[in-house]
Write a protein that holds these residues in place. Structure first.
Motif, PDB file in Angstrom:
ATOM      1  N   VAL A  58      16.526 -23.248  18.338  1.00  0.00           N
ATOM      2  CA  VAL A  58      16.875 -22.358  17.439  1.00  0.00           C
ATOM      3  C   VAL A  58      16.212 -22.598  16.254  1.00  0.00           C
ATOM      4  O   VAL A  58      15.471 -21.752  15.496  1.00  0.00           O
ATOM      5  CB  VAL A  58      18.379 -22.333  17.149  1.00  0.00           C
ATOM      6  N   LYS A  59      15.965 -23.656  15.802  1.00  0.00           N
ATOM      7  CA  LYS A  59      15.188 -24.132  14.587  1.00  0.00           C
ATOM      8  C   LYS A  59      13.613 -23.655  14.711  1.00  0.00           C
ATOM      9  O   LYS A  59      13.333 -23.027  13.998  1.00  0.00           O
ATOM     10  CB  LYS A  59      15.131 -25.682  14.423  1.00  0.00           C
ATOM     11  N   LYS A  60      13.218 -23.835  15.906  1.00  0.00           N
ATOM     12  CA  LYS A  60      11.814 -23.404  16.156  1.00  0.00           C
ATOM     13  C   LYS A  60      11.678 -21.870  15.964  1.00  0.00           C
ATOM     14  O   LYS A  60      10.634 -21.324  15.628  1.00  0.00           O
ATOM     15  CB  LYS A  60      11.283 -23.992  17.407  1.00  0.00           C
ATOM     16  N   ILE A  61      12.611 -21.247  16.548  1.00  0.00           N
ATOM     17  CA  ILE A  61      12.713 -19.619  16.545  1.00  0.00           C
ATOM     18  C   ILE A  61      12.606 -19.323  15.216  1.00  0.00           C
ATOM     19  O   ILE A  61      11.696 -18.479  14.589  1.00  0.00           O
ATOM     20  CB  ILE A  61      13.984 -18.946  17.157  1.00  0.00           C
ATOM     21  N   VAL A 121       4.134 -27.737  27.508  1.00  0.00           N
ATOM     22  CA  VAL A 121       3.749 -26.209  27.514  1.00  0.00           C
ATOM     23  C   VAL A 121       4.983 -25.412  27.920  1.00  0.00           C
ATOM     24  O   VAL A 121       5.362 -24.513  27.424  1.00  0.00           O
ATOM     25  CB  VAL A 121       2.693 -26.023  28.459  1.00  0.00           C
ATOM     26  N   GLN A 122       6.045 -26.027  28.781  1.00  0.00           N
ATOM     27  CA  GLN A 122       7.156 -25.245  29.250  1.00  0.00           C
ATOM     28  C   GLN A 122       8.053 -25.166  28.000  1.00  0.00           C
ATOM     29  O   GLN A 122       8.477 -24.115  28.000  1.00  0.00           O
ATOM     30  CB  GLN A 122       7.691 -26.437  30.055  1.00  0.00           C
ATOM     31  N   LYS A 123       8.006 -26.218  27.090  1.00  0.00           N
ATOM     32  CA  LYS A 123       8.601 -26.088  25.718  1.00  0.00           C
ATOM     33  C   LYS A 123       8.164 -24.824  25.043  1.00  0.00           C
ATOM     34  O   LYS A 123       8.996 -24.133  24.533  1.00  0.00           O
ATOM     35  CB  LYS A 123       8.827 -27.188  25.151  1.00  0.00           C
ATOM     36  N   ASP A 124       6.800 -24.724  25.194  1.00  0.00           N
ATOM     37  CA  ASP A 124       6.470 -23.493  24.159  1.00  0.00           C
ATOM     38  C   ASP A 124       6.851 -22.224  24.856  1.00  0.00           C
ATOM     39  O   ASP A 124       7.316 -21.291  24.337  1.00  0.00           O
ATOM     40  CB  ASP A 124       4.835 -23.573  24.231  1.00  0.00           C
ATOM     41  N   LEU A 125       6.775 -22.309  26.109  1.00  0.00           N
ATOM     42  CA  LEU A 125       7.093 -20.948  27.030  1.00  0.00           C
ATOM     43  C   LEU A 125       8.752 -20.731  26.625  1.00  0.00           C
ATOM     44  O   LEU A 125       8.911 -19.554  26.398  1.00  0.00           O
ATOM     45  CB  LEU A 125       6.660 -21.146  28.147  1.00  0.00           C
ATOM     46  N   LEU A 126       9.258 -21.689  26.747  1.00  0.00           N
ATOM     47  CA  LEU A 126      10.876 -21.601  26.496  1.00  0.00           C
ATOM     48  C   LEU A 126      11.145 -20.981  25.310  1.00  0.00           C
ATOM     49  O   LEU A 126      11.777 -20.113  24.996  1.00  0.00           O
ATOM     50  CB  LEU A 126      11.482 -22.761  26.598  1.00  0.00           C
ATOM     51  N   GLN A 127      10.421 -21.475  24.308  1.00  0.00           N
ATOM     52  CA  GLN A 127      10.438 -21.038  22.872  1.00  0.00           C
ATOM     53  C   GLN A 127      10.035 -19.441  22.739  1.00  0.00           C
ATOM     54  O   GLN A 127      10.771 -18.755  21.971  1.00  0.00           O
ATOM     55  CB  GLN A 127       9.575 -21.959  21.831  1.00  0.00           C
ATOM     56  N   ASP A 128       8.945 -19.167  23.629  1.00  0.00           N
ATOM     57  CA  ASP A 128       8.551 -17.972  23.505  1.00  0.00           C
ATOM     58  C   ASP A 128       9.500 -16.801  23.873  1.00  0.00           C
ATOM     59  O   ASP A 128      10.005 -15.749  23.600  1.00  0.00           O
ATOM     60  CB  ASP A 128       7.271 -17.693  24.385  1.00  0.00           C
TER      61      ASP A 128
END
Lengths: 208, 165
Positions: A30-33, B33-40
């Motif tokens: 959530v923080k990153k969003i 990169v999974q974390k980045d995809l999850l963030q997206d």
């Protein structure tokens, strides 16, 4: 045990195994969003502010300089800056829209994004060329005849040109990388769209 | 987009974060990169939340956006090399470390097998493993129910066969 019961049992085991994957840290997510949203808006606002600053400088040249050429250059500068601000908004307007519901529309949106990326990079490359010509013209007109006589102006000119060259190389290299990235992504997305639609046609029941 | 949708995304992520993480793992092998995809994915869900209507379930809505977002990842996946070390760390409370490592290795094997599937099969496999029926999968992917059922059978066969070998 029938084949379908066997498949069902095997699949159930796989499904249970699949669900065992560890959960991510949601608070961090959530923080990153929030950070990402802030960054996107900040970049947009920064670009608009740079455009407004350029307009103010050009307006200053139009209204407070006495030479006719300053008025012409200032007017061109205002027009280019307005164009750049408009472009900054235009290139993002489709990207900020909410996701469409179907995967076809989503892929089309991605193709549109990659096209916008190509346009953005091309605009930057042309902007660099026009910028070089524009700055060259301004210096030629402003320093004409006195470049060797005025040491202060000469120092400023060298300092400015070094800074401008670094900026220009950065923009050129960045734009070429961005251009190639968007071109190759566009190709992949078009292929994906075509593959998924082909698959849909192949699996359609001819009786329905 | 107001503060309300930001509060709501926290609830959505709490409820479906695990599912999103597993879908991300089906499309990307590198954990970072999974974390980045999850963030997206989470970002896209947050953007789309105001448009959510009660015509479908929230889970279906979230899965649809996650799948759509995962497609965007495919171009990057094509460019990256395929080698990836297995991460065998996993906290244990109830079973022996050997069992835990064994399960973890099996899970990694399953994730690799899912990632190796062609994209149309990978999409349905990921959703079916999350408990979606063929009808729901059709709705999530915007394809016909018949197509979803055909793809689902192929995906199941491929994965079960992979695990037997």
């Amino acid at each position: 045990m029938s084949k379908s019961e066997k498949q069902s049992g095997d699949w159930s085991n796989l499904s249970n195994l699949w669900q065992e994957a560890p959960e991510p840290d949601m608070a961090e997510l959530v923080k990153k969003i929030k950070t990402k949203t802030f960054r996107m808006k900040a970049i947009f606002i920064f670009e608009v502010l740079v455009g407004i600053a350029a307009i103010i400088l050009c307006l200053f040249a139009v209204f407070f300089k006495e030479e006719a050429i300053s008025m012409v250059i200032g007017s061109v500068g205002v027009a280019l800056s307005l164009l750049a601000i408009y472009f900054t908004w235009w290139v993002r307007k489709d990207i900020w829209e909410a996701n469409s519901s179907s995967q076809n529309d989503q892929l089309k949106l991605l193709i549109k994004r990659s096209k916008a990326g190509v346009k953005y990079a091309t605009f930057n490359l042309w902007g660099c060329l026009i910028g070089v010509a524009f700055v060259g013209l301004v210096f030629f007109l402003d320093f004409k005849g006195e470049i060797n006589a005025n040491a202060e102006k000469q120092g400023f000119l060298i300092f400015f040109l070094i800074g401008f060259a670094i900026y220009l190389i950065g923009v050129l290299v960045g734009s070429v990388i961005y251009l190639n990235k968007n071109k190759s992504e566009g190709v992949v997305y078009r292929k994906l769209l075509s593959d998924l639609n082909e698959e849909e046609k192949e699996n359609e029941d001819p009786l329905t | 987009m107001g503060k309300g949708s930001l509060n709501k995304i926290e609830d959505v992520l709490t409820a479906y974060g695990g599912m999103l993480s597993r879908i991300a793992a089906a499309y990307e092998r590198d954990p970072e990169v999974q974390k980045d995809l999850l963030q997206d994915m989470a970002f896209a869900i947050w953007k789309a939340l105001p448009s959510f209507e009660d015509r479908s379930s929230l889970k279906t809505f979230v899965a649809r956006i996650a799948q759509n977002k995962a497609i965007t990842h495919v171009s990057g996946e094509v460019r990256r090399p395929k080698s990836m070390a297995l991460d065998v760390e996993m906290p244990s409370q109830n079973t022996s470390p050997e069992d835990e490592v064994g399960r973890k290795l099996k899970l990694d094997q399953l994730q690799v097998a899912v990632r190796e599937l062609p994209l149309p099969l990978r999409q349905v496999a990921t959703l079916a493993l999350e408990g979606f029926e063929a009808r729901d999968i059709a709705e999530v992917l915007g394809i016909s129910a018949n197509n979803a059922a055909v793809r689902l059978n192929r995906a199941k066969d491929a994965l079960i066969k992979e695990f037997k070998t």
